[in-house]
Motif scaffolding. Sequence first.
Motif, PDB file in Angstrom:
ATOM      1  N   LYS A 107       0.803  -1.232   0.000  1.00 48.05           N
ATOM      2  CA  LYS A 107       0.000   0.000   0.000  1.00 48.05           C
ATOM      3  C   LYS A 107       0.830   1.274   0.000  1.00 48.05           C
ATOM      4  O   LYS A 107       0.491   2.241  -0.685  1.00 48.05           O
ATOM      5  CB  LYS A 107      -0.921   0.014   1.229  1.00 48.05           C
ATOM      6  CG  LYS A 107      -2.297  -0.571   0.963  1.00 48.05           C
ATOM      7  CD  LYS A 107      -3.347   0.145   1.812  1.00 48.05           C
ATOM      8  CE  LYS A 107      -4.754  -0.205   1.344  1.00 48.05           C
ATOM      9  NZ  LYS A 107      -5.222  -1.497   1.841  1.00 48.05           N
ATOM     10  N   ARG A 108       1.917   1.300   0.765  1.00 53.18           N
ATOM     11  CA  ARG A 108       2.611   2.577   0.935  1.00 53.18           C
ATOM     12  C   ARG A 108       3.288   3.058  -0.340  1.00 53.18           C
ATOM     13  O   ARG A 108       3.576   4.237  -0.489  1.00 53.18           O
ATOM     14  CB  ARG A 108       3.587   2.518   2.098  1.00 53.18           C
ATOM     15  CG  ARG A 108       4.652   1.447   1.977  1.00 53.18           C
ATOM     16  CD  ARG A 108       5.599   1.490   3.175  1.00 53.18           C
ATOM     17  NE  ARG A 108       6.680   0.516   2.998  1.00 53.18           N
ATOM     18  CZ  ARG A 108       6.560  -0.788   3.244  1.00 53.18           C
ATOM     19  NH1 ARG A 108       5.413  -1.277   3.659  1.00 53.18           N
ATOM     20  NH2 ARG A 108       7.585  -1.602   3.060  1.00 53.18           N
ATOM     21  N   PHE A 109       3.523   2.146  -1.306  1.00 53.57           N
ATOM     22  CA  PHE A 109       4.128   2.582  -2.579  1.00 53.57           C
ATOM     23  C   PHE A 109       3.079   2.938  -3.633  1.00 53.57           C
ATOM     24  O   PHE A 109       3.383   3.522  -4.649  1.00 53.57           O
ATOM     25  CB  PHE A 109       5.011   1.471  -3.172  1.00 53.57           C
ATOM     26  CG  PHE A 109       6.142   1.053  -2.275  1.00 53.57           C
ATOM     27  CD1 PHE A 109       6.957   2.001  -1.679  1.00 53.57           C
ATOM     28  CD2 PHE A 109       6.385  -0.298  -2.037  1.00 53.57           C
ATOM     29  CE1 PHE A 109       7.997   1.616  -0.856  1.00 53.57           C
ATOM     30  CE2 PHE A 109       7.424  -0.695  -1.204  1.00 53.57           C
ATOM     31  CZ  PHE A 109       8.229   0.256  -0.609  1.00 53.57           C
ATOM     32  N   THR A 111       0.473   4.947  -3.927  1.00 50.89           N
ATOM     33  CA  THR A 111       0.171   6.343  -4.261  1.00 50.89           C
ATOM     34  C   THR A 111       1.162   6.889  -5.274  1.00 50.89           C
ATOM     35  O   THR A 111       0.778   7.508  -6.264  1.00 50.89           O
ATOM     36  CB  THR A 111       0.250   7.204  -2.978  1.00 50.89           C
ATOM     37  OG1 THR A 111      -0.518   6.563  -1.981  1.00 50.89           O
ATOM     38  CG2 THR A 111      -0.280   8.589  -3.222  1.00 50.89           C
ATOM     39  N   PHE A 112       2.423   6.631  -5.013  1.00 54.12           N
ATOM     40  CA  PHE A 112       3.487   7.141  -5.873  1.00 54.12           C
ATOM     41  C   PHE A 112       3.322   6.643  -7.315  1.00 54.12           C
ATOM     42  O   PHE A 112       3.323   7.420  -8.261  1.00 54.12           O
ATOM     43  CB  PHE A 112       4.832   6.699  -5.286  1.00 54.12           C
ATOM     44  CG  PHE A 112       6.005   7.014  -6.157  1.00 54.12           C
ATOM     45  CD1 PHE A 112       6.452   8.327  -6.300  1.00 54.12           C
ATOM     46  CD2 PHE A 112       6.668   5.998  -6.849  1.00 54.12           C
ATOM     47  CE1 PHE A 112       7.535   8.611  -7.113  1.00 54.12           C
ATOM     48  CE2 PHE A 112       7.747   6.285  -7.661  1.00 54.12           C
ATOM     49  CZ  PHE A 112       8.187   7.597  -7.787  1.00 54.12           C
ATOM     50  N   TYR A 113       3.136   5.328  -7.468  1.00 51.86           N
ATOM     51  CA  TYR A 113       3.028   4.767  -8.821  1.00 51.86           C
ATOM     52  C   TYR A 113       1.734   5.190  -9.505  1.00 51.86           C
ATOM     53  O   TYR A 113       1.700   5.458 -10.698  1.00 51.86           O
ATOM     54  CB  TYR A 113       3.152   3.235  -8.782  1.00 51.86           C
ATOM     55  CG  TYR A 113       4.581   2.790  -8.567  1.00 51.86           C
ATOM     56  CD1 TYR A 113       5.492   2.810  -9.624  1.00 51.86           C
ATOM     57  CD2 TYR A 113       5.034   2.400  -7.323  1.00 51.86           C
ATOM     58  CE1 TYR A 113       6.808   2.421  -9.437  1.00 51.86           C
ATOM     59  CE2 TYR A 113       6.352   2.018  -7.119  1.00 51.86           C
ATOM     60  CZ  TYR A 113       7.234   2.028  -8.185  1.00 51.86           C
ATOM     61  OH  TYR A 113       8.530   1.661  -7.996  1.00 51.86           O
ATOM     62  N   THR A 114       0.658   5.247  -8.725  1.00 52.42           N
ATOM     63  CA  THR A 114      -0.612   5.705  -9.299  1.00 52.42           C
ATOM     64  C   THR A 114      -0.440   7.095  -9.901  1.00 52.42           C
ATOM     65  O   THR A 114      -0.857   7.356 -11.028  1.00 52.42           O
ATOM     66  CB  THR A 114      -1.703   5.757  -8.215  1.00 52.42           C
ATOM     67  OG1 THR A 114      -1.799   4.482  -7.604  1.00 52.42           O
ATOM     68  CG2 THR A 114      -3.048   6.121  -8.814  1.00 52.42           C
ATOM     69  N   THR A 115       0.192   7.982  -9.144  1.00 52.75           N
ATOM     70  CA  THR A 115       0.378   9.353  -9.610  1.00 52.75           C
ATOM     71  C   THR A 115       1.195   9.376 -10.899  1.00 52.75           C
ATOM     72  O   THR A 115       0.821  10.047 -11.866  1.00 52.75           O
ATOM     73  CB  THR A 115       1.077  10.199  -8.523  1.00 52.75           C
ATOM     74  OG1 THR A 115       0.351  10.040  -7.310  1.00 52.75           O
ATOM     75  CG2 THR A 115       1.120  11.659  -8.904  1.00 52.75           C
ATOM     76  N   ILE A 116       2.289   8.626 -10.924  1.00 50.75           N
ATOM     77  CA  ILE A 116       3.154   8.620 -12.106  1.00 50.75           C
ATOM     78  C   ILE A 116       2.402   8.194 -13.364  1.00 50.75           C
ATOM     79  O   ILE A 116       2.526   8.806 -14.416  1.00 50.75           O
ATOM     80  CB  ILE A 116       4.364   7.691 -11.874  1.00 50.75           C
ATOM     81  CG1 ILE A 116       5.407   8.445 -11.057  1.00 50.75           C
ATOM     82  CG2 ILE A 116       4.975   7.231 -13.195  1.00 50.75           C
ATOM     83  CD1 ILE A 116       6.745   7.797 -11.021  1.00 50.75           C
TER      84      ILE A 116
END
Lengths: 304, 285
Positions: A107-109, A111-116
Amino acid sequence: MIAYRFKNLMKEVWRWRVSYLLLSPFFILFALFIVIPTVTSTALSFTYYNILQPPHWVGWQNFKTLLVDDEIFITSLMNTLYFALITGPVGYVLAFLFAWLIHQIPKRFRTFYTTIFYVPSLTSGVAMAVVWLVLFANDSYGYLNSFLIQAGVIDEPIQWLQNIKYIMPVIIIISLWMSLGTGFLAFLAGFETINTELYDAGKVDGIRSRFQELWYITIPAMKPQMLFGAILSVVGSFKVGEISKAVAGFPSPLYAGHTVVLHLQDYAVLRYEMGYAAAISVVLFILIYGIGKLCFAVFSSKGE
Amino acid sequence: MLKKRFKFKKDYSLFFIILFLSGLGLFMMLPLVFLVSTAFKPSEELFIYPPRFFVENPTLQNFKDLFLAMAGDQIPLSRYFFNSLLVSGITVFFTVLLGSLACYPLSKHKFPGKDQIFGLIIVSLMFAPEVVEIPRYLVVSYLGLMDTYSALILPSLAFPIGLFLMKQFMDQVPDEIFEAGRIDGASEWTMMWRLALPLIRPAWATVVILAFTAVWNDAGSSALFTQSEEMKTLPYYLSTVNGQGVARAGANAAATFILTVPTVLIFILFQRQVLSTMAHSGIKS
């Protein structure tokens, strides 16, 4: 009898008057800018109308001209179908695949990949043309050409935006880059809602790999989101035009980047042949609606 | 017990998934990195051969050029920017408001015609404004709105996807809450403002992002519904200057950079609520 029914209906309507009141602001705008234009388009498509004189009835004439005599329209239709049949399914599968892959990581990663992956869909296709025109520039100053020459793949620059072989593929690549949008988010969220007990039950039933899990459990559970994503994908891929105009010019070389929406704009905005343009819009409308209905048929979740 | 058997394999494949996503993510970012890089390039770096991807000596010259060049024309860039902000702001506000008002009865009431209306909204998810430009133009001019801010705002307010997502989100709210409200003697009006609106707040974020992105990047409305230059928006301006070739690439990249930042920021701000809304985005036929 009918009068009695009508009276009852009116009673019901009056009883729910607050509901109608709350709905009305949206619905008035919805009627003005979506329903009325769609109906008007259909009506105008049977007329000759040039804005200056009132429309006069010509029956099926516009459609005859369009489908029989207008070679450029056929070109634009072929280009649009070519574009939609690649961009629609490929973009859709990519959105699903990336959402699924992102769902696999902690889960903690996420957000980052979704945004990219989502950010490209937030950009304006027209504004990003400044990037595409330089990246795909026709001479050796173009970044892609320069890169390929230095890598020894090609000897002389490729005319990405002039050569009719490459115009449509370039538009497809740009559109695919921008295609991880609302549907992608819907898939991501859909994965989150699947009941994890299903997966445990699946393991007991002998599911061994992630792919079996995806095929037998995840996809059936995601049908509603997948339908939503499919509809958006279809509409998005059939209304292609702006990006083509921005990178290949208007009209594009030998109409290689010409699409139905651009053909429509050509007749509406430049030639003021509104009746004819309306006929083009009706054809496009039927196309989108037909394929949309097909998606409904494919994903209709029976037996759930 | 079964979980343990999966464990080693899982970590192994997880590592590959992250590697794969990172590689592709980098690739996806290239055009945007290039945009930022170009926006900050001094002019000598824009024209060197062979071209360089990354900026070496970043400068704000392009942004200065952009603002100066615009001040030299009749309309300063700030005017386009102001129009864009005003139109997007008002549109987003009213899209959320009208959607909120409409989604409550659509989700929780059983009035005559409800199913037909919702069916119409589902069909209109397939609607593309590009397809009916002409009649929209006719409606706007018939209403006497040509060349006004209203012409840039009102058509965008008919945003079926926004209403659809809000209604789907509302469906998840248990009916008992409203039943309890009715027993306590609250009017529909009170329940709307006191119960329904606060409950669908997470859905607002999604509608804000979708509506803002659509309107903020929309060059078509300006082209179609406004004639005078001082009514145009930023994307329209960009669509007219991008054809001017490499000579203005730096300044145009700067302008595109300015255009792209707000949408990305809004998404990053609201991302968490978005996924909770999107979970209910499915269409159940």
